[in-house]
Motif scaffolding. Sequence first.
Motif, short mmCIF file in Angstrom:
data_model
loop_
_atom_site.label_atom_id
_atom_site.label_comp_id
_atom_site.label_asym_id
_atom_site.label_seq_id
_atom_site.Cartn_x
_atom_site.Cartn_y
_atom_site.Cartn_z
N ARG A 225 0.83 -1.21 0.00
CA ARG A 225 0.00 0.00 0.00
C ARG A 225 0.86 1.26 0.00
O ARG A 225 0.59 2.20 -0.76
N GLU A 226 1.90 1.28 0.83
CA GLU A 226 2.72 2.48 0.96
C GLU A 226 3.57 2.73 -0.28
O GLU A 226 3.90 3.88 -0.58
N THR A 227 3.92 1.68 -1.01
CA THR A 227 4.73 1.84 -2.22
C THR A 227 3.89 1.83 -3.49
O THR A 227 4.43 1.79 -4.59
N SER A 228 2.56 1.85 -3.32
CA SER A 228 1.62 1.87 -4.46
C SER A 228 1.87 0.70 -5.40
O SER A 228 1.98 0.87 -6.63
N ARG A 229 1.98 -0.50 -4.83
CA ARG A 229 2.18 -1.71 -5.62
C ARG A 229 1.00 -2.65 -5.40
O ARG A 229 1.00 -3.47 -4.47
N PRO A 230 -0.03 -2.55 -6.23
CA PRO A 230 -1.20 -3.43 -6.06
C PRO A 230 -0.86 -4.91 -6.26
O PRO A 230 -1.52 -5.79 -5.71
N ASP A 231 0.19 -5.20 -7.08
CA ASP A 231 0.57 -6.59 -7.29
C ASP A 231 1.07 -7.22 -5.98
O ASP A 231 0.80 -8.39 -5.69
N LEU A 232 1.75 -6.42 -5.15
CA LEU A 232 2.23 -6.91 -3.86
C LEU A 232 1.06 -7.13 -2.90
O LEU A 232 1.04 -8.11 -2.14
N VAL A 233 0.09 -6.23 -2.93
CA VAL A 233 -1.09 -6.36 -2.07
C VAL A 233 -1.88 -7.61 -2.45
O VAL A 233 -2.26 -8.40 -1.59
N ILE A 234 -2.13 -7.78 -3.74
CA ILE A 234 -2.89 -8.95 -4.19
C ILE A 234 -2.12 -10.24 -3.90
O ILE A 234 -2.71 -11.26 -3.51
N ALA A 235 -0.81 -10.21 -4.06
CA ALA A 235 0.00 -11.40 -3.77
C ALA A 235 -0.13 -11.79 -2.30
O ALA A 235 -0.29 -12.98 -1.97
N ALA A 236 -0.09 -10.81 -1.39
CA ALA A 236 -0.24 -11.10 0.03
C ALA A 236 -1.63 -11.64 0.34
O ALA A 236 -1.79 -12.58 1.14
N ILE A 237 -2.65 -11.08 -0.30
CA ILE A 237 -4.02 -11.56 -0.08
C ILE A 237 -4.17 -13.00 -0.56
O ILE A 237 -4.79 -13.85 0.11
N LEU A 238 -3.61 -13.31 -1.72
CA LEU A 238 -3.68 -14.68 -2.24
C LEU A 238 -2.94 -15.66 -1.33
O LEU A 238 -3.41 -16.78 -1.10
N LEU A 239 -1.81 -15.24 -0.80
CA LEU A 239 -1.07 -16.11 0.12
C LEU A 239 -1.88 -16.38 1.39
O LEU A 239 -1.92 -17.51 1.89
N LEU A 240 -2.54 -15.35 1.90
CA LEU A 240 -3.39 -15.53 3.07
C LEU A 240 -4.54 -16.50 2.77
O LEU A 240 -4.89 -17.35 3.61
N ALA A 241 -5.12 -16.37 1.58
CA ALA A 241 -6.21 -17.27 1.20
C ALA A 241 -5.73 -18.71 1.10
O ALA A 241 -6.39 -19.64 1.59
N VAL A 242 -4.57 -18.92 0.47
CA VAL A 242 -4.05 -20.28 0.30
C VAL A 242 -3.67 -20.89 1.65
O VAL A 242 -4.02 -22.05 1.94
N LEU A 243 -2.97 -20.13 2.48
CA LEU A 243 -2.56 -20.65 3.78
C LEU A 243 -3.78 -20.92 4.67
O LEU A 243 -3.83 -21.92 5.40
N GLY A 244 -4.76 -20.04 4.61
CA GLY A 244 -5.99 -20.26 5.38
C GLY A 244 -6.72 -21.50 4.93
O GLY A 244 -7.21 -22.28 5.76
N LYS A 245 -6.78 -21.71 3.62
CA LYS A 245 -7.47 -22.90 3.10
C LYS A 245 -6.72 -24.17 3.46
O LYS A 245 -7.34 -25.18 3.85
N LEU A 246 -5.40 -24.16 3.36
CA LEU A 246 -4.62 -25.35 3.70
C LEU A 246 -4.74 -25.70 5.18
O LEU A 246 -4.91 -26.87 5.54
N SER A 247 -4.66 -24.69 6.05
CA SER A 247 -4.77 -24.97 7.48
C SER A 247 -6.17 -25.42 7.85
O SER A 247 -6.35 -26.32 8.69
N ASP A 248 -7.19 -24.83 7.22
CA ASP A 248 -8.57 -25.28 7.45
C ASP A 248 -8.77 -26.71 6.96
O ASP A 248 -9.45 -27.51 7.61
N GLY A 249 -8.16 -27.03 5.81
CA GLY A 249 -8.25 -28.40 5.30
C GLY A 249 -7.62 -29.41 6.23
O GLY A 249 -8.10 -30.55 6.36
N LEU A 250 -6.55 -29.00 6.92
CA LEU A 250 -5.90 -29.91 7.88
C LEU A 250 -6.84 -30.22 9.04
O LEU A 250 -6.97 -31.38 9.46
N ILE A 251 -7.49 -29.18 9.58
CA ILE A 251 -8.43 -29.41 10.68
C ILE A 251 -9.63 -30.22 10.20
O ILE A 251 -10.13 -31.11 10.91
N LYS A 252 -10.08 -29.96 8.99
CA LYS A 252 -11.21 -30.72 8.45
C LYS A 252 -10.84 -32.19 8.28
O LYS A 252 -11.67 -33.09 8.50
#
Length: 270
Positions: A225-252
């Motif tokens: 956000r501070e460096t005006s790089r939307p690709d970095l923001v989207i990359a972080a969001i996608l990583l959070l989504a993937v890690l959240g899904k993998l950890s949820d799948g483990l508990i499931k």
Amino acid sequence: MLMSTTQQPPQPAKRSRLKALRGWLLPIALLLLVELLVRSNLVPAHQLPAPSQVAQTLYSLALSGELSKHVGASLLRVLTGFTLGAGLGIAFGIWVGLSRRAEAYLDPSFQGLRAIPSLAWVPLLLLWLGIDETPKVVLIALGAFFPVYLALLAGIRNVDRKLVEVGQLYRLSRLGLVRRVLLPAALPNLFTGLRGALSLSWMFVVAAELIAATRGLGYLLSDGRETSRPDLVIAAILLLAVLGKLSDGLIKFVETRSLRWRDSYQGGGD
């Protein structure tokens, strides 16, 4: 000799693979649609980067070693905070679930604390605990505590009274009643609470890292956000989504293995 034309039902492994493939259809379709819109200049690239550009950013972060540093920091914080918060949630959930007196003393305070937004805790934790790892872990633990506590409390209080009476008839001790009757019956609720707690843990780690961190996926979001790089923001969001899904799948997966005895409705259709 007539041959039977009756179709055999699909095997469980085949059904599982088919279900997994269906789960990929929507994300892939969305990625292709965004790529097409950006390449066609229908959506400005400085607002929503193409998935191919995000993939290139992730590749660059992986080559430089930054990706593993940020992912590892967030994973460690979530694992520590979730373990602490869920453990306390299970302990207090059992205690309050078994004791009306404990419920009278503790539950009103817990319900009031539960209503406090996560960001409201941040300045107080920083004042009390400084800016190192401790306030981040405590914030995540707060997020993980309440879903587990509430789910387990509801699970224990919804156990059929007849099951408890049967346990008492067999002269089970209080500990034996909890271990052999109440907890097994409350396990579906407990796993629901654990999955909700894990989801909140990922949300709370971002809140903590946005304010006071030098590494982690929340820090990566803030840096983008501070460096005006939307690709970095989207990359972080996608990583959070993937890690959240993998950890949820483990508990499931653990839930499925632990509740194999349950004969419950799994939904209609194939």
